[in-house]
Design a protein around this motif. Structure first.
Motif, PDB file in Angstrom:
ATOM      1  N   CYS A  30       0.867  -1.172   0.000  1.00 51.50           N
ATOM      2  CA  CYS A  30       0.000   0.000   0.000  1.00 51.50           C
ATOM      3  C   CYS A  30       0.905   1.224   0.000  1.00 51.50           C
ATOM      4  O   CYS A  30       1.655   1.452   0.958  1.00 51.50           O
ATOM      5  N   LEU A  31       0.852   1.985  -1.069  1.00 51.15           N
ATOM      6  CA  LEU A  31       1.644   3.206  -1.214  1.00 51.15           C
ATOM      7  C   LEU A  31       0.716   4.399  -1.022  1.00 51.15           C
ATOM      8  O   LEU A  31      -0.348   4.473  -1.643  1.00 51.15           O
ATOM      9  N   VAL A  32       1.135   5.328  -0.167  1.00 51.73           N
ATOM     10  CA  VAL A  32       0.311   6.483   0.173  1.00 51.73           C
ATOM     11  C   VAL A  32       0.989   7.746  -0.349  1.00 51.73           C
ATOM     12  O   VAL A  32       2.176   7.972  -0.095  1.00 51.73           O
ATOM     13  N   THR A  33       0.223   8.571  -1.057  1.00 53.68           N
ATOM     14  CA  THR A  33       0.760   9.834  -1.555  1.00 53.68           C
ATOM     15  C   THR A  33       0.714  10.879  -0.441  1.00 53.68           C
ATOM     16  O   THR A  33       0.052  10.699   0.586  1.00 53.68           O
ATOM     17  N   LYS A  34       1.400  11.985  -0.667  1.00 53.80           N
ATOM     18  CA  LYS A  34       1.408  13.064   0.338  1.00 53.80           C
ATOM     19  C   LYS A  34       0.016  13.625   0.586  1.00 53.80           C
ATOM     20  O   LYS A  34      -0.262  14.122   1.669  1.00 53.80           O
ATOM     21  N   GLU A  68       1.473  10.771 -10.002  1.00 50.87           N
ATOM     22  CA  GLU A  68       1.919  10.996  -8.628  1.00 50.87           C
ATOM     23  C   GLU A  68       3.441  10.980  -8.549  1.00 50.87           C
ATOM     24  O   GLU A  68       4.093  10.172  -9.200  1.00 50.87           O
ATOM     25  N   ARG A  69       3.991  11.871  -7.733  1.00 53.38           N
ATOM     26  CA  ARG A  69       5.441  11.925  -7.556  1.00 53.38           C
ATOM     27  C   ARG A  69       5.853  12.145  -6.105  1.00 53.38           C
ATOM     28  O   ARG A  69       7.035  12.092  -5.788  1.00 53.38           O
ATOM     29  N   GLU A  70       4.891  12.403  -5.212  1.00 54.71           N
ATOM     30  CA  GLU A  70       5.215  12.684  -3.816  1.00 54.71           C
ATOM     31  C   GLU A  70       4.511  11.683  -2.920  1.00 54.71           C
ATOM     32  O   GLU A  70       3.278  11.605  -2.906  1.00 54.71           O
ATOM     33  N   PHE A  71       5.310  10.943  -2.155  1.00 50.89           N
ATOM     34  CA  PHE A  71       4.784   9.852  -1.347  1.00 50.89           C
ATOM     35  C   PHE A  71       5.117  10.062   0.127  1.00 50.89           C
ATOM     36  O   PHE A  71       6.139  10.654   0.465  1.00 50.89           O
ATOM     37  N   SER A  72       4.244   9.533   0.994  1.00 49.59           N
ATOM     38  CA  SER A  72       4.429   9.745   2.423  1.00 49.59           C
ATOM     39  C   SER A  72       4.623   8.463   3.223  1.00 49.59           C
ATOM     40  O   SER A  72       5.155   8.512   4.328  1.00 49.59           O
TER      41      SER A  72
END
Length: 131
Positions: A30-34, A68-72
């Motif tokens: 699970c990848l979460v964006t900013k 998307e390019r910014e992940f948190s």
């Protein structure tokens, strides 16, 4: 339910969707964006093993293909006795798209969990500064 628990649940649910007819080793991510958008990833195998793709990279490639390019945060889950360990290729993809201090949660069976950062997973990482 906390946001982090939701992310863990998304990664764990991906285990059931993984296409693993050869290794029988499902992995979910699970990848979460900013801004809080979630991308689920799962591993997809191929009879020509080199054409297989890991769960982490599936999530990143889905997100990047959507702009998307910014992940948190990243959560990775597997059926392992200890917290699952991402492969080197996935660690390098993390280094490409994430800040070194971005948290990564690694999940194994029975709730085994380990919290790390991208930099802890890949110290002395190869980045654009090395080109």
């Amino acid at each position: 339910m906390t946001a982090k628990q939701e992310w863990i649940d998304v990664a764990v649910k991906a285990l059931d969707k993984a296409y693993v007819p050869y290794s029988h080793f499902p992995v979910g991510a699970c990848l979460v964006t900013k801004d809080g958008k979630i991308y689920q990833g799962l591993n997809i195998e191929n009879a020509s093993y080199g054409l297989s793709n890991c769960a982490e990279r599936t999530a990143f490639f889905k997100a990047v293909s959507e702009g998307e390019r910014e992940f948190s945060h990243l959560v990775v889950a597997g059926h392992t006795p200890e917290a699952i360990s991402p492969c080197g290729a996935c660690r390098q993809v993390m280094a490409e798209f994430c800040a070194p201090e971005m948290p990564v949660t690694l999940i194994g069976d029975h709730g085994v969990k380990k919290e790390m950062t991208v930099e802890q997973l890949l110290p002395y990482m190869f980045t654009e500064k090395d080109l």
